[in-house]
Enzyme design. Structure first.
Site, PDB file in Angstrom:
ATOM      1  N   SER A 124       0.748  -0.407  -3.618  1.00  0.00           N
ATOM      2  CA  SER A 124       0.495   0.522  -2.523  1.00  0.00           C
ATOM      3  C   SER A 124       1.379   1.832  -2.666  1.00  0.00           C
ATOM      4  CB  SER A 124       0.956   0.002  -0.898  1.00  0.00           C
ATOM      5  OG  SER A 124      -0.402  -0.852  -0.811  1.00  0.00           O
TER       6      SER A 124
ATOM      7  N   THR B  42     -12.732 -14.208  -0.156  1.00  0.00           N
ATOM      8  CA  THR B  42     -13.358 -13.799  -1.218  1.00  0.00           C
ATOM      9  C   THR B  42     -11.998 -13.811  -2.705  1.00  0.00           C
ATOM     10  OG1 THR B  42     -15.058 -13.298   0.294  1.00  0.00           O
ATOM     11  CG2 THR B  42     -15.004 -12.500  -2.405  1.00  0.00           C
TER      12      THR B  42
END
Length: 399
Positions: free
Chosen positions: A90, A157
């Site tokens: 980030s 996932t």
């Protein structure tokens, strides 16, 4: 996004963590350049806590100093290097915000433009309405747009073991990431609260591309990387490897900080796009934040906008600006920067307001280590790992 309170530094697994310390007893600030022993001890404490290795560089008026405790490769024992390149997660957001603010300074867009103006029909559904959300609200996380990485299926996932090893090389398009967020209701009405959402910065990258007709990565390269000669910094796109010199990255790929450790160095970072895909090194990050805060990248008006922060109730002594975080440390020193990470990589980069004292570092593991202790050590001169209750904002993971 979720808020978690811990003792010392247990970083939630597969997190891109931004750590902001709660108030602590006042300490006397250590004058810049008088030594980095507290910083070194805090970095070594992170290795003792379980981080495989740390690469760290500080820069002040007396020059640069680096430390590399631990290892960069658990199999070979190869040490980390001060020149290591790593995924910064980030921290990408500050680069993206800088480009958008440059475009505003050039008159090519306004932060008061709506998302709908630039990306018609993209933010719509389940209560989301792009005509009510400005670009400013994307950059300071007051849009209310759902964070796509908080979707449970996405988490299973890409962040847990079975899903990760099956899908680590998938290419995700930014429109897909936003569409996933649109399957959920907004977190709140635009402008009424604050919540960290990676979707905001995926949209910001898409706006850059719409406004310029080029990829956001090309704009970052031409506007920031090349002018500042950031030779270790790149926007990888779908490239799954980290250029050398670099170390391996490790994760538990689980919801606990125990169990097997996995090598997660190779991953297609398109799942992060402009919210967190970039690669850099500590020297480059120090140079970038120093140049930014000294006004070399933005006119005074835009830098002031970037430094106008939103109060975040869950994080005392810190505020979120436009891709830039202000935090007041326990000794009263204020630093600006951003934290972040991605699978197996936790990073921080902070600089004083005058741009003269910078620190950037990386843990090549995402389940342990106290990043705040390293920052406090450098800027406040605390001589041991800090024992305190912390509030951690888990940025880039499922809650």
């Amino acid at each position: 996004m979720s808020v978690r309170t811990t003792r010392t530094a247990v970083v939630a697994t597969t997190a891109v963590a931004l750590s902001v310390a709660l108030a602590a007893p006042a300490l006397a600030a250590a004058p810049a350049g008088t030594g980095h022993e507290a910083t070194r001890k805090a970095a070594e404490a992170a290795v003792t806590a379980g981080v495989p290795g740390v690469t760290l560089t500080a820069k002040d008026g007396h020059g640069s100093w680096s430390a590399t405790p631990g290892v960069g490769n658990l199999k070979t024992g190869k040490p980390r290097s001060a020149d290591d390149r790593y995924r910064v997660g980030s921290i990408t957001k500050t680069f993206v915000s800088t480009v958008l603010l440059q475009l505003e300074a050039e008159g090519r867009l306004s932060l008061d433009d709506t998302v709908e103006k630039w990306l018609p029909g993209t933010v719509r559904g389940n209560g989301h309405d792009g005509s009510r959300i400005t670009l400013r609200r994307l950059l300071n996380h007051t849009s209310g747009i759902f964070n796509y990485t908080a979707d449970e299926d996405f988490g299973r996932t890409y962040f847990l073991k079975d899903g990760f090893f099956e899908h680590r090389y998938d290419t995700k398009k930014p429109g897909e990431l936003v569409a996933l967020a649109m399957t959920h209701k907004p977190d709140f009405e635009p402008g009424t609260s604050w919540n960290y959402s990676n979707t905001n910065y995926v949209l910001a990258g898409m706006v850059i591309e719409k406004a310029t007709g080029r990829s956001y990565g090309a704009e970052v390269r031409d506007r920031i990387i090349k002018p500042l000669h950031l030779t270790g910094t790149s926007v990888p796109g779908t490239r799954v490897t980290v250029p050398g010199p670099s170390s391996r990255a490790y994760s538990k790929l689980a919801e606990t900080a125990t169990g097997p450790t996995y090598d997660v160095t190779k991953i297609n970072p398109s799942l992060a796009f402009s919210a967190g895909e970039m690669i850099s090194d500590s020297t480059d990050l120090n140079r970038f934040y120093s140049a930014l805060l000294k006004g070399r990248l933005l006119p005074a008006k835009q830098l002031s906008e970037m430094k106008t922060t939103v109060k975040v109730d869950d994080i005392p002594n810190a505020g979120y600006g436009l891709g830039l975080i202000e935090r007041k440390l326990s000794c009263g020193v204020t630093v600006w920067g951003h934290g972040g990470g991605i699978h197996g990589s936790t990073s921080e980069a902070v600089t004083t307001a005058d741009g003269r004292h910078s620190l950037a570092f990386n843990f090549n593991g995402d389940w342990a280590g106290d990043t705040d202790a390293v920052i406090e050590g450098e800027f406040c001169g605390k001589n041991e790992a800090i024992e305190r209750t912390q509030t951690r904002i888990i940025q880039f993971m499922r809650p």
